[in-house]
Design an enzyme around this catalytic site. Structure first.
Site, PDB file in Angstrom:
ATOM      1  N   HIS A 103       0.855  -1.195   0.000  1.00  0.00           N
ATOM      2  CA  HIS A 103       0.000   0.000   0.000  1.00  0.00           C
ATOM      3  C   HIS A 103       0.886   1.238   0.000  1.00  0.00           C
ATOM      4  O   HIS A 103       1.713   1.428   0.890  1.00  0.00           O
ATOM      5  CB  HIS A 103      -0.906  -0.011   1.231  1.00  0.00           C
ATOM      6  CG  HIS A 103      -1.772   1.201   1.361  1.00  0.00           C
ATOM      7  ND1 HIS A 103      -2.754   1.515   0.443  1.00  0.00           N
ATOM      8  CD2 HIS A 103      -1.803   2.190   2.286  1.00  0.00           C
ATOM      9  CE1 HIS A 103      -3.358   2.629   0.812  1.00  0.00           C
ATOM     10  NE2 HIS A 103      -2.791   3.070   1.923  1.00  0.00           N
ATOM     11  N   LYS A 109      -0.845  10.574   1.329  1.00  0.00           N
ATOM     12  CA  LYS A 109       0.029  10.071   0.248  1.00  0.00           C
ATOM     13  C   LYS A 109      -0.503  10.473  -1.122  1.00  0.00           C
ATOM     14  O   LYS A 109       0.242  10.992  -1.966  1.00  0.00           O
ATOM     15  CB  LYS A 109       0.160   8.540   0.338  1.00  0.00           C
ATOM     16  CG  LYS A 109       0.780   8.033   1.623  1.00  0.00           C
ATOM     17  CD  LYS A 109       0.963   6.531   1.611  1.00  0.00           C
ATOM     18  CE  LYS A 109      -0.364   5.788   1.502  1.00  0.00           C
ATOM     19  NZ  LYS A 109      -1.240   6.007   2.674  1.00  0.00           N
ATOM     20  N   ASP A 144      -2.098   3.941  -4.401  1.00  0.00           N
ATOM     21  CA  ASP A 144      -2.800   3.008  -3.525  1.00  0.00           C
ATOM     22  C   ASP A 144      -2.150   1.626  -3.491  1.00  0.00           C
ATOM     23  O   ASP A 144      -1.821   1.114  -2.426  1.00  0.00           O
ATOM     24  CB  ASP A 144      -4.277   2.882  -3.908  1.00  0.00           C
ATOM     25  CG  ASP A 144      -5.073   2.179  -2.822  1.00  0.00           C
ATOM     26  OD1 ASP A 144      -4.908   2.542  -1.643  1.00  0.00           O
ATOM     27  OD2 ASP A 144      -5.836   1.257  -3.144  1.00  0.00           O
ATOM     28  N   ARG A 164      17.592  15.694  12.170  1.00  0.00           N
ATOM     29  CA  ARG A 164      17.634  17.084  11.703  1.00  0.00           C
ATOM     30  C   ARG A 164      18.913  17.387  10.932  1.00  0.00           C
ATOM     31  O   ARG A 164      19.063  18.496  10.406  1.00  0.00           O
ATOM     32  CB  ARG A 164      17.503  18.036  12.898  1.00  0.00           C
ATOM     33  CG  ARG A 164      16.194  17.866  13.649  1.00  0.00           C
ATOM     34  CD  ARG A 164      16.075  18.811  14.820  1.00  0.00           C
ATOM     35  NE  ARG A 164      16.029  20.199  14.372  1.00  0.00           N
ATOM     36  CZ  ARG A 164      15.901  21.226  15.206  1.00  0.00           C
ATOM     37  NH1 ARG A 164      15.822  21.004  16.517  1.00  0.00           N
ATOM     38  NH2 ARG A 164      15.874  22.466  14.741  1.00  0.00           N
TER      39      ARG A 164
END
EC number: 2.7.11.-
Length: 305
Positions: free
Chosen positions: A138, A159, A177, A243
């Site tokens: 998926h 998404k 999908d 980061r």
């Protein structure tokens, strides 16, 4: 797919059928091929009969010199093995003894107009793709600046919306999908969409969109290597997010490692731009430059002084 019917091979590669196997059909299970020159000379030790057999100009020249009775005997022995098919290249002449033996043992005898080397390369690439190990996951797959970016995350995380924004910005949709992932080599994965939903995307509140019709043929592609995985997840204040980018993270599909980034999602973040920058940064790393490492070197040098 773990096997390919010879009929599919004939259709996809446009092969001429000289003899059709009717009751003794054997599927193709390997992408390797064999050129049976040694077998037609009588040598059968280590004969890879399970492979597609290919005869070119060299083998045909040798076969043409064999007496009729010798060729009939050797062809009979050759086709007695459970070979998927024998393909003759260059549109070369096929002696009647070979045709008779193929008919006797109910084996496929095929022919192509292509030269041997060119055809073998095309055949191996075709078989590698068709026989590659495959899973379906998926997610969304988008071509971003030539980098295959696989977007993962929980249902409703955004998404499809991110993929749609990327398409609007000039990038290309591969799958929405459901993404079919194939292992095309030891270190490469290729993604595509199931045929029935290819070029379609689902947006909550709108429904199904045909991207090819809305944005044109330049907005879609059928398949793409998977170069980078981006995991979208809800922002967690208690979780540490990288980061600096000094440490690389990976995810495995079919025993192939793919670089992975985790992007926290919160209101106000433009995910499409972040994905674009991630793709460009990944390409920069492939070219040998890592911004995080360069900054780290400068900091260490400054501290050292």
């Amino acid at each position: 797919m773990d096997k390919i019917p010879v009929e599919t091979l004939i259709k996809d590669l446009n092969l001429e059928v000289i003899v059709e196997a009717k009751n003794n059909k054997i599927d193709i299970t390997t992408s390797d091929v064999n050129r049976p020159g040694l077998q037609f000379s009588g040598f059968y030790e280590h004969f890879a009969y399970e492979r597609v057999q290919i005869i070119g100009k060299v083998e045909t020249t040798f076969i043409e010199q064999l007496p009729d009775d010798v060729l009939a005997e050797r062809a009979d022995r050759f086709f007695n093995y459970p070979i998927p098919c024998l393909i003759v290249t260059r549109d070369l002449n096929i002696r009647q003894e070979i045709i008779d033996a193929a008919q006797k043992h109910d084996r496929y005898l095929l022919r192509t107009k292509e030269a041997s080397t060119k055809f073998i390369n095309r055949l191996i690439n075709y078989l590698d793709e068709k026989l590659a190990p495959q899973i379906t996951i998926h997610g969304d797959l988008v071509d971003v600046y030539g980098i295959g970016v696989l977007l993962l995350g929980e249902s409703g995380i955004g998404k499809s919306e991110t993929a749609l924004e990327l398409i609007k910005r000039g990038h290309r949709l591969v799958a929405d999908d459901a993404v079919e992932i194939s292992k095309i080599s030891e270190d490469k994965l290729q993604g595509s969409s199931p045929e029935i939903i290819r070029h379609f995307i689902e947006i909550r509140g709108i429904g199904i969109l045909d991207i090819k019709t809305l944005y044109g043929v330049g907005s879609v592609r059928n398949s793409m290597n998977i170069d980078l995985v981006i995991q979208l997840e809800e922002w967690d204040e208690d979780k540490y997010y990288d980061r600096l980018g000094l440490e690389d993270d990976y995810i495995k599909f079919l025993d192939v490692k793919v670089p992975k980034l985790t992007i926290p999602v919160r209101p106000g973040r433009n995910l499409a731009i972040i994905v674009e920058v991630a793709a460009m940064n990944h390409r920069q790393k492939q070219m040998g430059y890592n911004a995080a490492h360069e900054l780290n070197k400068k900091l260490l040098k400054q501290i050292g002084n």
